[in-house]
Enzyme design. Structure first.
Site, mmCIF file in Angstrom:
data_model
loop_
_atom_site.group_PDB
_atom_site.id
_atom_site.type_symbol
_atom_site.label_atom_id
_atom_site.label_comp_id
_atom_site.label_asym_id
_atom_site.label_seq_id
_atom_site.Cartn_x
_atom_site.Cartn_y
_atom_site.Cartn_z
ATOM 1 N N HIS A 254 -4.489 -5.671 -5.029
ATOM 2 C CA HIS A 254 -4.302 -4.549 -5.846
ATOM 3 C C HIS A 254 -3.330 -3.494 -5.218
ATOM 4 C CE1 HIS A 254 -4.914 -2.264 -9.791
ATOM 5 N NE2 HIS A 254 -5.070 -1.206 -8.761
ATOM 6 N N GLU A 255 -4.212 -2.908 -4.252
ATOM 7 C CA GLU A 255 -3.680 -1.896 -3.250
ATOM 8 C C GLU A 255 -2.559 -2.205 -2.729
ATOM 9 O OE1 GLU A 255 -4.630 1.154 -4.043
ATOM 10 O OE2 GLU A 255 -6.556 0.328 -5.272
ATOM 11 N N HIS A 258 0.457 -1.580 -4.978
ATOM 12 C CA HIS A 258 0.678 0.047 -5.199
ATOM 13 C C HIS A 258 1.443 0.624 -3.867
ATOM 14 C CE1 HIS A 258 -1.455 1.281 -8.717
ATOM 15 N NE2 HIS A 258 -2.548 1.005 -8.009
ATOM 16 N N GLU A 284 0.618 1.019 -11.823
ATOM 17 C CA GLU A 284 -0.257 0.066 -12.266
ATOM 18 C C GLU A 284 0.246 -1.016 -12.532
ATOM 19 O OE1 GLU A 284 -3.059 0.849 -11.327
ATOM 20 O OE2 GLU A 284 -4.592 -0.653 -12.266
HETATM 21 ZN ZN ZN Z 1 -4.472 0.763 -9.506
#
Ligand code: ZN
Length: 489
Positions: A254-255, A258, A284
């Site tokens: 997830h990171e 980003h 997101e």
């Molecule tokens: Zn996030």
């Protein structure tokens, strides 16, 4: 020097100082000695005060009146600076300071109340936060909708009405899917002991699989994973739960999503307002598509299963297909951040309705816990058993982040649109993912979304990448197809 050049030179320094403030925040969550908290609070407050003074510098009025942008990027930069200046000058300084002071202490009050399972201990502070946020929203909205004014901070152009209508279209299909899936036998969960050191080796390998650029980043541990920075320095954090390796793996992916967005932005936009992800929703969408549409796909699961076996030997899951089903288990749970893809957006819709009612003054803070618990029972079929599983679970409201929650679902919706377009454009995607090769997917996202930074509005960023206006359809189709197939519905 032209007015445009003067403004951009001034803004460049503001951007650089903003990056310094962000790095102080990264340090606080990863490296800082515990006893330094008070000193750091003063350092950060000084930075914030200086940044606020720069963003509201009265010379902006003249610069903005006279500046002529040479190209599209210049026009977009002027748009962002004008927006930020207008917003910052609408809110009186003493209100901005009162909010900053209150929300920094409110977080501690919230954390203690959650620890003690004591809603009453948080309510007086939450009342103060909401009162100040409503005051702030009234200055921003100038007669318009208070909640819209707050959403606009995180997702420029989005409104509560359009979001609410979209959520209304999503809900019946999500609930129908949830009912069908929950009627099926649940796949086995992975269980056992997965030592921290091995999990971190795996996390680094998986980040590399996703093309994370270690020459411009690093990975550290944090209580709540986040990513920080951009340009040539964007760092990620993760966490380790030794009985649940997926917490670490999927927080990391997830990171990486980003961070890869920030690292991919055109270097020409560095130290300008175009040098950041354009909105929370678009940001997101990148973390979610890395995590879910790519990272939890059947194809990538084959590769991840092999990586897990290499790291942990036989961990009790026999086949790649069993593994795929275990990383896509659907089960009702209290906690938003642990929710599966089918349930996640239902958590958001509930928070959206509650916070909209709080900000509009339709729901009293004293009635919030009952409203939360009633709604949770109605939506999830389970009664909340304690406040930390209910209205005290999220940090957002104590920080004054009203209007932020809907951007999570917007991100999922955008990810659904991008996944559809990406799969149509990249041949052999699944065959590559099964080998752990994400370069086709990541390359398409980099080229079509990430490198443009703040050049276009959030919606136009997605429309430009997909060739069609964003809508909830592709996400719902994807979820029905994926879980219909995984659960043989
Ligand atoms: Zn996030």
């Amino acid at each position: 020097m032209t007015a445009f050049a003067e403004l951009m030179a001034f803004n460049r320094q503001t951007e650089a100082l903003g990056a310094v403030a962000e790095r102080l925040g990264w340090d606080q969550e990863t490296m800082m000695p515990e006893t330094a908290a008070e000193q750091r609070a003063e350092e950060m407050a000084a930075m914030e005060g200086m940044l606020h003074a720069r963003r509201t510098d009265p010379r902006h009025a003249n610069w903005l009146a006279k500046a002529e942008a040479p190209d599209d990027a210049g026009r977009a930069a002027l748009h962002h600076i004008r927006r930020s200046y207008t917003r910052a000058t609408k809110v009186p300084v003493d209100l901005a300071e009162a909010l900053a002071r209150l929300t920094s202490t409110a977080q501690r009050v919230w954390a203690r109340a959650r620890e003690a399972e004591d809603v009453e201990a948080f309510l007086p502070t939450l009342k103060q936060v909401i009162a100040l946020k409503r005051e702030e929203a009234a200055f921003l909205a100038i007669g318009g909708d208070l909640y819209d004014a707050l959403i606009d901070d995180y997702e420029p152009g989005a409104t509560a009405d359009t979001l609410g209508e979209m959520f209304g279209r999503m809900r019946p299909r999500l609930v129908a899917l949830r009912e069908k899936v929950l009627a099926c036998p649940m796949p086995a969960a992975v269980s056992g002991h997965f030592p921290q050191a091995a999990q971190l080796v795996l996390a680094r390998d998986v980040a590399s699989d996703f093309g994370y650029d270690w020459s411009r980043g690093r990975l550290d541990l944090a209580v709540h994973p986040f990513s920080s920075g951009g340009n040539t320095d964007s760092r990620i954090t993760t966490r380790v739960v030794e009985r649940d390796p997926f917490n670490c793996i999927y927080s990391t992916i997830h990171e990486v999503g980003h961070s890869s967005y920030e690292l991919a932005i055109d270097p020409a936009y560095a130290f300008t307002p175009l040098g950041h992800g354009v909105s929370m929703g678009v940001h997101e969408s990148q973390s979610r598509i890395y995590e879910n549409q790519i990272g939890r796909s059947r194809a990538f699961a084959q590769h991840l299963f092999a990586r897990m076996q290499a790291q942990f030997g036989d961990f009790g899951t026999a086949t790649a297909e069993d593994f795929y089903r275990s990383i896509n288990r659907v089960q009702p749970g209290f906690i938003r951040t642990e929710a599966d893809e089918v349930h996640y957006n239902l958590h958001i819709m509930m928070r959206f309705d509650l916070e909209r009612a709080l900000i509009r003054g339709d729901l009293a803070v004293d009635d919030l816990e009952a409203a939360w618990n009633d709604r949770f029972l109605a939506d999830f079929g389970v009664a909340v058993d304690r406040p930390s599983h209910g209205m005290l679970q999220d940090v957002h409201w104590s920080c004054g982040l009203f209007g932020y929650f809907p951007t999570y679902t917007l991100g999922n919706v955008y990810a659904g649109c991008l996944n559809k377009a990406m799969r149509a454009a990249v041949p052999g995607l699944d065959a590559a993912l099964a080998q752990g090769d994400t370069s086709g997917a990541a390359g398409w996202l980099r080229e079509n979304v990430q490198r443009h930074g703040g050049l276009r509005t959030p919606r136009d960023t997605i429309t430009h990448a997909c060739g069609t206006e964003p809508s909830e359809g592709p996400l719902l189709d994807y979820l029905e197809q994926k879980f219909g197939d995984a659960y043989a519905l």
